[in-house]
Design an enzyme around this catalytic site. Structure first.
Site, PDB file in Angstrom:
ATOM      1  N   ILE A  96     -25.994  11.618 -13.487  1.00 51.96           N
ATOM      2  CA  ILE A  96     -24.902  11.505 -14.453  1.00 51.96           C
ATOM      3  C   ILE A  96     -24.711  12.866 -15.120  1.00 51.96           C
ATOM      4  O   ILE A  96     -25.640  13.428 -15.698  1.00 51.96           O
ATOM      5  CB  ILE A  96     -25.224  10.413 -15.493  1.00 51.96           C
ATOM      6  CG1 ILE A  96     -25.348   9.049 -14.794  1.00 51.96           C
ATOM      7  CG2 ILE A  96     -24.177  10.392 -16.602  1.00 51.96           C
ATOM      8  CD1 ILE A  96     -24.127   8.596 -14.026  1.00 51.96           C
ATOM      9  N   GLY A 146     -15.608   6.924 -12.081  1.00 48.53           N
ATOM     10  CA  GLY A 146     -14.362   6.549 -12.751  1.00 48.53           C
ATOM     11  C   GLY A 146     -13.889   5.152 -12.406  1.00 48.53           C
ATOM     12  O   GLY A 146     -13.097   4.562 -13.138  1.00 48.53           O
ATOM     13  N   GLU A 147     -14.329   4.622 -11.276  1.00 54.29           N
ATOM     14  CA  GLU A 147     -13.764   3.357 -10.810  1.00 54.29           C
ATOM     15  C   GLU A 147     -14.771   2.228 -10.686  1.00 54.29           C
ATOM     16  O   GLU A 147     -14.411   1.057 -10.817  1.00 54.29           O
ATOM     17  CB  GLU A 147     -13.024   3.611  -9.489  1.00 54.29           C
ATOM     18  CG  GLU A 147     -11.804   4.498  -9.742  1.00 54.29           C
ATOM     19  CD  GLU A 147     -11.146   5.046  -8.497  1.00 54.29           C
ATOM     20  OE1 GLU A 147     -10.243   4.394  -7.982  1.00 54.29           O
ATOM     21  OE2 GLU A 147     -11.523   6.153  -8.065  1.00 54.29           O
ATOM     22  N   ASN A 178     -22.635  13.781 -17.671  1.00 49.75           N
ATOM     23  CA  ASN A 178     -22.567  13.746 -19.134  1.00 49.75           C
ATOM     24  C   ASN A 178     -22.634  12.290 -19.586  1.00 49.75           C
ATOM     25  O   ASN A 178     -21.689  11.529 -19.371  1.00 49.75           O
ATOM     26  CB  ASN A 178     -21.263  14.405 -19.604  1.00 49.75           C
ATOM     27  CG  ASN A 178     -21.129  14.422 -21.122  1.00 49.75           C
ATOM     28  OD1 ASN A 178     -21.597  13.516 -21.821  1.00 49.75           O
ATOM     29  ND2 ASN A 178     -20.485  15.456 -21.638  1.00 49.75           N
TER      30      ASN A 178
END
Lengths: 700, 336
Positions: A586, A661-662, A588
């Site tokens: 990850i 994002g999805e 951020n």
């Protein structure tokens, strides 16, 4: 062995929860969005839309509009400039044919937004209407198999013999599930300010990709790409609907060309966004599962029926996740489309996976119930060792770990599987689980430049920040690739003045742009060493990742939901959502959490609320505003938690990251539907789960 | 959108004079509905008269425990008033169940009950609507009827009234004070709205140019318990599928029903005062059977609508279940 192209960075800035660099300008209102870009004397464009769903424009009367004070021009199909395109959606005002209700049939440009709006009201359009056909159903005789499904997947696949598997299995499930039509509805509407300087066009456009938009505009207007500049530093959400240009940017450019020296502003109204900005097709999914007594799948099949538009084909890849999710030797997937007199569907957050993990994940819950197996355990038992579709090993696959971790955190072990047993203060209570998946995508064509300017490292790339965090996360990647403090890095994105970048789509941004930034940094250090002179500059580009030939690459997740259903009224509330994801490193945690719970919220919204109501008599979506098209409000989202596992994947890219994002929206609706079933005993197979679908089964 | 003039009236008489004398003029208060209509082309007045400074923004005590609420009082201020909170929990819940915080800060008590239906066909000038354009047809019939009426609809109009506050005011027997060109008059709140009949373009019994100046809330007997239950498709910022405003007074606080006042929202062109249900309850024991009989009596003439996704047939059982649950809540023993 790792490839040089994915040689891992040492994470220093990567992994720290830095605040958003664009946060301050946004919350203080100084960030300028497309419609607000600087302009000395802007003009305003408003649209005239078709009031028939199919037919032909016979005539237009523009006299009253043209006579109005402040109106600069009116354009219709009779006098608009010619565009070079075979894209049926973008060929706006090129023909008198009407292909869907709400299609743009005229535009008015005026000195003020009010005059333009009044002018648009005064344009009289006469039509020869033709019968229209807008109803999606399975029994249509004209369903067809598209050549490919989005973006380039096989339409149908068949491995083994699904019919034989179904015929010989101990347990067989054959059910049909439906998802509704959904509209992306970002907060910021699709908007453009356009300006021509001679034969050079500049647009400030709200877009998920400045370079892809530039390419389309250059082709449409017959310009060299260098003569088109697209600027977009900030986007107020896109969710896929700003991934490809829609007619707003084309119309704004046409309008501006017709009023030389003026900037022209055009923004869709909320209602126009329901006709002109893309949407997710409704889907009808027939699922078949064949399993032995222990729940091991022999076969899994999905047959998808969905819609596209006559004006432009878009085939959502709804069946694709079923091809790789579980270890069933016999698999079959099909897609069939109905081409209707409707606007063109398009991308919406996790096209394919989002609707395509509803049917399968509810079906798995139904199978678990039928066999008396815990639904977490059922998924674990069907964990494939290699990708069932390609036969390749996984670069990393931690679905089981996500399920286990989620079950642990959610208190799953204490769950009584029997439905409809728990009641608290008049609310029936249940819990549900579903799996999530999203592929690791990498786009071609992204380049970053790194330059030494006034003692700082300036990174330039035409990447987009849709609110996702790109301004911040790319700086973190650059800092670690350059081995400097992130405070020394200046980012410049969102402008075709910077090197080419791919669209922010398919959760590919970090992999694609991040790899370009890393390559640029490595080239920069190789060339200039640790103490570069002022103006030192190097470029790097994204390259194909050879590891994709050897590994199947996906992020996985497990979604857990608690549902409460009011015993008297059938109202559904979801007091708790937990998503556990394995998505590589990850970049951020702050922006990642926001992405994941944002996706989960959208999935909750899909489960309970969202539905574009297309009235077949008129041919358009009639609940076309945010008062009537319900998205989850803050009050609908209670405890929501996204966690992620430490996952080391050396094959995906130099950051070790997968897109996030999805995946948050994938599986959520199924988890909620499964929780509602556990609460009530009612299996809702058609989204959204509204109280009218539960009332008949609730006790007196 | 049609150009219009905007005047600000500083007293009610001036406001009435400006609007009553001009058939093309309209009052503008909080603007939370009318401004939308201006943008959508649903309303096309040539002149607007801002009345937010023309009527009182005060809540004053009346003799006997009643309250007079000036028409310019904002919904959020009414909901926050200590006296209202103590005396009328039903009213407060109806206010706080409506819209969003931002809208409640703008909306006025005089304007809120006069907001118009959210029927999607009424709000879309490209579809027929008898309410918006008399004799153009009803777009809702056979269409998206989830939010439409099951009581009192006509062949010309299936719309429901959207206000939550109005449902509570109908149950409370509030009184509306109106100023018109011919002077002042008062009417029971339940006579403010009208069923669509063959004039669906008329939402209310007010004449053009009549201005609501205040609404009186009568005192309820001290033992009365009241609430407002709103059932909707999401937890906030949604119109009622069905709502129930109910006030019940039991003999000695636990015996038979002395008095019941009930109004239903989301079911009709008006906030629907449930007289039949009240008649069943009055004098009866507060049991589940009584409540069910009350609901059934009220719904004898209910006519659910066909439409997309099964129409609105679900509303009939939903009204019953919501009403029964609300009465149960108001009459069960209070936990000490």
């Amino acid at each position: 062995m790792t490839d040089p192209s994915t040689e891992q960075l040492r994470p220093v800035a990567i992994g720290s929860d830095l605040e958003r660099r664009d946060g301050f300008p946004k919350v203080t209102g100084t960030a300028r969005y497309a419609y607000e870009s600087e302009a000395a004397s802007p003009a305003y464009c408003r649209l005239v839309q078709s009031t028939v769903a199919r037919g032909r424009v016979d005539s237009v009367d523009t006299a009253a509009a043209e006579a109005l004070d402040g109106v600069l021009l009116v354009r219709t199909a009779f006098d608009a400039e010619s565009l070079e395109t075979d894209d049926g959606e973008l060929a706006v005002l090129q023909s008198r044919e009407v292909a869907f209700r709400g299609q743009v049939v005229g535009m008015v440009v005026a000195d003020t937004a009010e005059a333009a709006l009044r002018g648009a009201d005064l344009v009289e359009v006469a039509y020869s209407p033709a019968p229209h056909d807008v109803v999606l159903r399975t029994g249509r005789g004209d369903l067809y198999a598209p050549e490919k499904v989005n973006p380039s997947f096989e339409t149908d696949t068949s491995d083994g013999d699904i019919d034989e598997a179904v015929a010989t299995a101990t347990a067989v499930l054959d059910r049909t599930y439906t998802t509704a039509m959904y509209h992306n509805n970002p907060l910021e509407p699709h908007a453009t300010t356009a300006y021509w300087d001679g034969e050079a066009l500049t647009v400030w456009d709200s877009t998920q990709g400045v370079h892809p938009t530039r390419a389309v505009l250059a082709d449409l207007f017959g310009l060299d790409r260098e003569r088109v500049r697209v600027v977009c530093p900030y986007v107020g959400g896109g969710f896929g609907s700003k991934g490809e240009p829609h007619v707003h940017v084309v119309l704004a450019a046409m309008a501006a060309r017709a009023v030389p020296g003026r900037h022209v502003r055009l923004a869709f109204t909320r209602q126009q966004m329901f006709a002109l900005a893309g949407y997710r097709t409704p889907t009808i999914q027939r699922m078949r599962l064949a399993a032995d007594q222990s729940g091991r799948l022999a076969g899994i099949a999905i047959d998808v029926v969905e819609q596209t538009a006559k004006v432009k084909e878009f085939a959502e890849q709804t069946g694709v996740p079923t091809r790789m999710m579980y270890a069933a030797p016999h698999r079959s997937t099909t897609h069939r489309l109905a081409a209707l007199d409707v606007p063109a569907p398009s991308w919406m957050r996790a096209p394919g996976e989002c609707p395509g993990m509803f049917g399968p994940e509810v079906a798995m819950d139904e199978l678990a119930e039928e066999l008396g197996i815990d639904p977490v355990e059922l998924r674990v038992r069907n964990e494939p060792e290699v990708d069932p579709e390609s036969g390749l090993p996984w670069s990393s696959r931690n679905l089981v770990a996500c399920l286990r971790e989620g079950a642990d955190r959610f208190g799953w072990a204490d769950r009584d599987p029997r439905p409809g047993l728990r009641e608290e203060d008049g609310w029936l209570v249940g819990t549900g689980v579903a799996s999530s998946v999203y592929p690791v995508n990498r786009m071609a064509d992204s380049t970053a430049t790194i330059r030494r300017e006034q003692g700082r490292y300036v990174v330039e790339i035409g990447a987009a920040d849709l609110g996702t965090g790109t301004w911040t996360t790319l700086a973190q990647i650059a800092a670690d690739a350059l081995e400097v403090d992130v405070a020394e890095v200046t980012m410049r994105i969102g402008d075709t003045a910077y090197p080419i970048a791919s669209v922010a789509g398919g959760s590919s941004g970090m992999t694609t742009w991040g790899s370009a930034v890393v390559n640029a940094a490595r080239a920069f250090r190789e060339k200039f060493g640790p103490e570069p002179p002022e103006d030192a500059e190097a470029q790097g580009s994204t390259e194909d990742n050879p590891a994709t030939e050897r590994f199947a690459m996906y992020a996985f997740g497990a979604q857990f939901a608690q549902a409460r259903v009011n015993r008297d009224t059938g109202e559904v509330r979801v007091p708790r959502l937990l998503g556990v994801f394995a998505a590589g490193r990850i970049i951020n945690p702050r922006t990642a959490r926001s992405q994941l719970i944002g996706g989960m919220t959208m999935g909750l919204s899909m489960a309970l609320h969202e539905q574009s109501v297309l009235d077949p008599r008129f041919g358009h979506v009639v609940n076309h505003d945010l008062a009537e098209y319900h998205i989850a409000t803050c009050a609908d989202v209670a405890e929501i938690e996204a966690r992620w596992l430490e996952e080391h994947d050396p094959h995906v890219n130099p950051m070790g990251s997968k897109g996030i994002g999805e995946i948050g929206i994938v599986g959520t609706a199924a988890a909620v539907a499964n929780a509602v079933h556990h609460a009530t005993g009612v299996r809702v197979r058609n989204l959204p789960i509204t109280l009218d679908k539960l009332l008949p089964a609730l006790a007196g | 959108m049609r150009p219009f003039t905007l005047a600000t009236a500083t007293d009610a008489r001036e406001a009435v004079r400006l609007v009553a004398g001009d058939p093309d003029a309209a009052f503008l208060a909080g603007g939370t509905n009318l401004v939308d209509h201006l943008k959508l082309g649903v309303a096309t007045p040539g002149a607007l008269v801002d009345v937010t400074r023309a009527t009182s923004a005060e809540i004053t005590d009346l003799e006997g425990g009643g309250l007079r609420v000036g028409a310019a009082v904002r919904n959020s201020d009414l909901a926050a008033d200590r006296r209202v909170r103590e005396r009328h929990p039903m009213l407060v819940r109806s206010l706080l169940g409506g819209a969003s915080g931002q809208l409640r800060n703008m909306a006025t008590v005089g304007g809120n009950p006069l907001q118009r239906t959210r029927c999607v066909y009424f709000q879309d000038v490209t579809t027929p609507c008898n309410k918006r354009e008399p004799r153009s047809g009803c777009g809702a019939r056979g269409g998206y009827t989830r939010y439409h009426a099951v009581l009192g609809a006509s062949e010309h109009c299936l719309a429901t009234h959207p206000s939550d506050l109005a449902v509570a005011l109908a149950a409370l027997d509030a009184t509306v004070h109106v100023l018109g060109a011919d002077g002042e008059r008062s009417l029971p709140f339940t006579e403010l709205h009208r069923l669509p009949g063959d004039e669906p373009e008329r939402d209310t019994t007010l004449a053009h140019g009549e201005l609501v100046t205040a609404i009186d809330l009568p005192a309820l007997p001290p033992a009365t318990r009241s609430t407002y239950r709103k059932v909707r498709d999401r937890a906030s910022y949604a119109f009622a599928l069905v709502s129930v405003a109910a006030a019940v007074e039991l003999e000695d606080g636990e015996g038979w029903v002395r008095e019941a006042r009930i109004a239903l929202g989301g079911v009709a062109h008006v906030p629907w005062r449930a007289h039949r249900a009240e008649a069943v309850l009055r004098g009866a024991e507060p049991t589940e059977e009584t409540f069910l009989a009350a609901a059934e009596a009220e719904l004898v003439d209910a006519r659910p609508l066909d439409g997309l996704d099964g129409g609105n047939a679900f509303k009939v059982p939903l009204v019953t279940r919501t009403l029964v649950a609300t009465l149960r809540e108001l009459t069960q023993e209070r936990e000490s």
